[in-house]
Write a protein that holds these residues in place. Structure first.
Motif, mmCIF file in Angstrom:
data_model
loop_
_atom_site.group_PDB
_atom_site.id
_atom_site.type_symbol
_atom_site.label_atom_id
_atom_site.label_comp_id
_atom_site.label_asym_id
_atom_site.label_seq_id
_atom_site.Cartn_x
_atom_site.Cartn_y
_atom_site.Cartn_z
ATOM 1 N N GLN A 1 2.559 -10.768 -0.095
ATOM 2 C CA GLN A 1 3.309 -11.168 1.101
ATOM 3 C C GLN A 1 2.658 -10.689 2.393
ATOM 4 N N ALA A 2 1.464 -10.133 2.311
ATOM 5 C CA ALA A 2 0.839 -9.537 3.489
ATOM 6 C C ALA A 2 0.083 -10.545 4.348
ATOM 7 N N GLY A 3 -0.090 -11.762 3.859
ATOM 8 C CA GLY A 3 -0.773 -12.789 4.633
ATOM 9 C C GLY A 3 -2.251 -12.528 4.833
ATOM 10 N N ALA B 1 -1.559 -6.489 13.731
ATOM 11 C CA ALA B 1 -2.258 -7.043 12.570
ATOM 12 C C ALA B 1 -2.572 -5.961 11.545
ATOM 13 N N ALA B 2 -1.614 -5.041 11.335
ATOM 14 C CA ALA B 2 -1.857 -3.933 10.414
ATOM 15 C C ALA B 2 -0.675 -3.762 9.461
ATOM 16 N N PRO B 3 -0.512 -4.663 8.501
ATOM 17 C CA PRO B 3 0.563 -4.481 7.516
ATOM 18 C C PRO B 3 0.275 -3.272 6.633
ATOM 19 N N ARG B 4 1.313 -2.625 6.184
ATOM 20 C CA ARG B 4 1.171 -1.518 5.229
ATOM 21 C C ARG B 4 1.299 -2.104 3.827
ATOM 22 N N ILE B 5 0.184 -2.132 3.103
ATOM 23 C CA ILE B 5 0.159 -2.761 1.790
ATOM 24 C C ILE B 5 0.742 -1.809 0.747
ATOM 25 N N ASP B 6 1.673 -2.308 -0.021
ATOM 26 C CA ASP B 6 2.349 -1.505 -1.042
ATOM 27 C C ASP B 6 1.602 -1.631 -2.371
ATOM 28 N N LEU B 7 0.666 -0.696 -2.602
ATOM 29 C CA LEU B 7 -0.083 -0.654 -3.857
ATOM 30 C C LEU B 7 -0.163 0.803 -4.316
ATOM 31 N N PRO B 8 0.862 1.285 -4.999
ATOM 32 C CA PRO B 8 0.902 2.688 -5.411
ATOM 33 C C PRO B 8 -0.336 3.085 -6.218
ATOM 34 N N GLY B 9 -0.898 4.233 -5.859
ATOM 35 C CA GLY B 9 -2.048 4.757 -6.590
ATOM 36 C C GLY B 9 -3.390 4.274 -6.100
ATOM 37 N N GLN B 10 -3.409 3.311 -5.180
ATOM 38 C CA GLN B 10 -4.692 2.798 -4.704
ATOM 39 C C GLN B 10 -5.182 3.600 -3.505
#
Length: 274
Positions: free
Chosen positions: A211-213, A144-153
């Motif tokens: 798309q991370a749910g 339950a640990a998706p890697r969220i793609d948010l550059p700069g955050q």
């Protein structure tokens, strides 16, 4: 010292364990909070009072019910708050001189200000909390640990045992607000990747937030980005985090057996989830 803890949760229970043999600790959880006779008796007997109860939409329940008694108690007063009171800084550093109440945690910001208005209160502002049984390692193990793609955050974090040492340091410190955070704000994706390496598991590919749910609450968490400065706590309280970055904290956790969690905390894992 007789310490009264109101609403003992994750961090407060670690504090209680730390103080065994050093203090007489009484704890009143939410289930017994409305027992006014007992609660007022404990307030009157306490030399130190720490509230960990988060506010509701209608305000802080501790201050609403017992604010006058706490103010009149002449006890040391502490409150566990959240760095969410600062709102979004676009990844910039923020310290205790910054205004509060501009973010999504308006109820928390009002409670933070109300506690500070009580003479002699120490308000400890906490970022995302992790520790035994509640860490990125547990979420990775649970899938339950998706890697969220948010550059700069970026986000700041704090190991639960560093909260404990900060509160203990604050017992002898002057009143005011203190950020208790580690020294290394980092993207969530970096933390998950490092945790996967420690567990010798594949690193998941980054996924867009949409798309991370995630739950609406967790998605809202990703609308903010900030780096939390901790220099005041270091300078005034003589405190320093044992786990100065997430690598140190996760390495320590990986060396122990941490129980799997059945309902993972959302990636926001914040001070409101103590």
């Amino acid at each position: 010292m007789r310490l009264l803890i109101l609403g003992p949760g994750y961090a407060a229970k670690r504090l209680i364990a730390r103080l065994v043999g050093h203090a007489d600790v009484a704890a009143i959880d939410r289930a017994r909070f409305e027992d006014r006779t007992r609660t007022m008796g404990e307030i009157a007997a306490a030399t130190h009072i720490l509230s960990t109860v988060p506010p509701g939409d209608d305000g802080d329940p501790v201050l609403a019910a017992y604010g006058a008694e706490i103010a009149a108690s002449r006890a040391w007063i502490g409150y566990l708050s959240s760095t969410g009171v600062y709102g979004d800084t676009g990844g910039a550093w923020v310290d205790e001189t910054a205004p509060i109440g501009t973010g999504r945690r308006t109820a928390r910001a009002r409670a933070d200000a109300a506690w500070l208005a009580l003479a002699g209160t120490r308000v400890f502002r906490l970022p995302g909390i992790y520790g035994p049984g509640r860490s990125p390692l547990d979420r990775i193990r649970a899938g339950a640990a998706p890697r969220i793609d948010l550059p700069g955050q970026v986000f700041s974090r704090i190991h639960v045992d560093d909260i404990v040492s900060g509160v203990v340091a604050g017992l002898a410190g002057p009143p005011g607000a203190y950020n208790l955070a580690d020294d290394c704000p980092a993207p969530q994706s970096d933390v998950i990747a490092y945790g996967c390496g420690l567990l010798r598991l594949p690193v998941p590919p980054p996924v867009p937030l949409e798309q991370a749910g995630l739950s609406p609450q967790a998605r809202a968490f990703y609308a903010e980005s900030r780096r939390v400065a901790n220099e005041k706590a270091k300078r005034v309280l003589g405190w320093a985090p044992r786990h100065a970055d997430y690598r140190s904290g996760l390495r320590a956790l990986s060396a122990t057996t941490s129980p799997a969690i059945t309902s993972p905390a959302p990636p926001s894992a914040s001070a409101d989830q103590r």
